[in-house]
Design a protein around this motif. Sequence first.
Motif, PDB file in Angstrom:
ATOM      1  N   UNK A  28       0.719  -1.315   0.002  1.00  0.00           N
ATOM      2  CA  UNK A  28      -0.057   0.030  -0.040  1.00  0.00           C
ATOM      3  C   UNK A  28       0.807   1.254  -0.084  1.00  0.00           C
ATOM      4  N   UNK A  29       2.191   1.194  -0.088  1.00  0.00           N
ATOM      5  CA  UNK A  29       3.057   2.502  -0.161  1.00  0.00           C
ATOM      6  C   UNK A  29       3.251   2.956   1.337  1.00  0.00           C
ATOM      7  N   UNK A  30       2.821   2.267   2.274  1.00  0.00           N
ATOM      8  CA  UNK A  30       3.330   2.619   3.745  1.00  0.00           C
ATOM      9  C   UNK A  30       4.766   2.467   4.219  1.00  0.00           C
ATOM     10  N   UNK A  31       5.529   3.516   4.562  1.00  0.00           N
ATOM     11  CA  UNK A  31       6.609   3.015   5.222  1.00  0.00           C
ATOM     12  C   UNK A  31       6.513   2.450   6.686  1.00  0.00           C
ATOM     13  N   UNK A  32       7.695   1.452   7.089  1.00  0.00           N
ATOM     14  CA  UNK A  32       7.159   0.681   8.260  1.00  0.00           C
ATOM     15  C   UNK A  32       8.514   0.469   8.773  1.00  0.00           C
ATOM     16  N   UNK A  33       8.246   0.142  10.424  1.00  0.00           N
ATOM     17  CA  UNK A  33       9.361  -0.113  11.150  1.00  0.00           C
ATOM     18  C   UNK A  33       8.828  -1.105  12.110  1.00  0.00           C
ATOM     19  N   UNK A  34       9.522  -2.317  12.347  1.00  0.00           N
ATOM     20  CA  UNK A  34       9.070  -3.373  13.167  1.00  0.00           C
ATOM     21  C   UNK A  34       9.900  -3.317  14.486  1.00  0.00           C
ATOM     22  N   UNK A  35       9.713  -2.638  15.493  1.00  0.00           N
ATOM     23  CA  UNK A  35      10.648  -2.590  16.574  1.00  0.00           C
ATOM     24  C   UNK A  35      11.027  -3.980  17.226  1.00  0.00           C
ATOM     25  N   UNK A  36      12.487  -4.026  17.436  1.00  0.00           N
ATOM     26  CA  UNK A  36      12.606  -5.255  18.300  1.00  0.00           C
ATOM     27  C   UNK A  36      12.527  -5.037  19.931  1.00  0.00           C
ATOM     28  N   UNK A  37      11.406  -5.014  20.341  1.00  0.00           N
ATOM     29  CA  UNK A  37      10.911  -4.993  21.559  1.00  0.00           C
ATOM     30  C   UNK A  37      11.994  -5.765  22.743  1.00  0.00           C
ATOM     31  N   UNK A  38      12.665  -4.927  23.515  1.00  0.00           N
ATOM     32  CA  UNK A  38      13.560  -5.675  24.343  1.00  0.00           C
ATOM     33  C   UNK A  38      12.927  -6.445  25.384  1.00  0.00           C
ATOM     34  N   UNK A  39      11.754  -6.354  25.951  1.00  0.00           N
ATOM     35  CA  UNK A  39      11.015  -7.267  26.760  1.00  0.00           C
ATOM     36  C   UNK A  39      11.711  -7.199  28.021  1.00  0.00           C
ATOM     37  N   UNK A  40      12.154  -6.121  28.598  1.00  0.00           N
ATOM     38  CA  UNK A  40      13.062  -6.185  29.844  1.00  0.00           C
ATOM     39  C   UNK A  40      12.378  -5.561  31.107  1.00  0.00           C
ATOM     40  N   UNK A  41      11.299  -4.652  30.662  1.00  0.00           N
ATOM     41  CA  UNK A  41      10.575  -3.790  31.679  1.00  0.00           C
ATOM     42  C   UNK A  41       9.772  -2.768  31.070  1.00  0.00           C
ATOM     43  N   UNK A  42       8.679  -2.170  31.764  1.00  0.00           N
ATOM     44  CA  UNK A  42       7.734  -1.262  31.033  1.00  0.00           C
ATOM     45  C   UNK A  42       8.597  -0.020  30.611  1.00  0.00           C
TER      46      UNK A  42
END
Length: 232
Positions: A28-42
């Motif tokens: 669809x032409x959207x730029x996207x970023x899939x973040x690597x979530x650290x999952x260490x704390x809120x």
Amino acid sequence: MKPTIVLVHGAFAESASWDGVIKLLLADGYPAVAVGNPLRGVKYDSDYLRATLGSIQGDVVLVGHSYGGMLITNAATGVPNVKSLVYVGAFAPDQGESAGDLAGKFPGSTLGETLNPVKLPDGSTDMYIKQDVYHHQFAADSSPADAAVWAVTQRPITEGALGEASPGEAAWKSVPSWFLFGDQDLNIPVASHRFMAERAGSRRTVELAGGSHTVAIPEAAALVDLIREAAA
């Protein structure tokens, strides 16, 4: 110019869980970023996401799955280029609430009994979902073969993160939000999803019959429709 869609995965998953959504967004032409979530704390993870947002030019739509909702709720506050929030089977906490609080607010979550703890050298504990119950618990509306792969590649979350209170003013109080979830979510009860969506003043709430905690994998097109709406 279309906004950048920033995708934040939750616990027991990783960035590739967004693959189907990403393919549709890019088409669809959207730029996207899939973040690597650290999952260490809120707080730690929210600060990490906020730093990532600082590297993106132009408007942003923040999309969070599961525990990722804790992070978009905090990282977006006071960030003017974040124009909308999309919660996907996700926590939308108010200040002072934890993921554990919201999952336990209504009956129905069976996550606790499926977890496999791993003690770390620093004394903390990482939590995984046991592989033999991953399909049923996490992804019942996807194929057993796919879920078996995700069970192997799942990333753990610290036990402390699930009990850590959301530290800041909730972004959904000032940023428009959209919600999508499945009515057969075994991690976060559907009553909790409905409560959070209503409290946040959701612009549109999509509840998918038979949907699991990872409903947006088989129903990627439904999520992308909602993202398009949030992006507009």
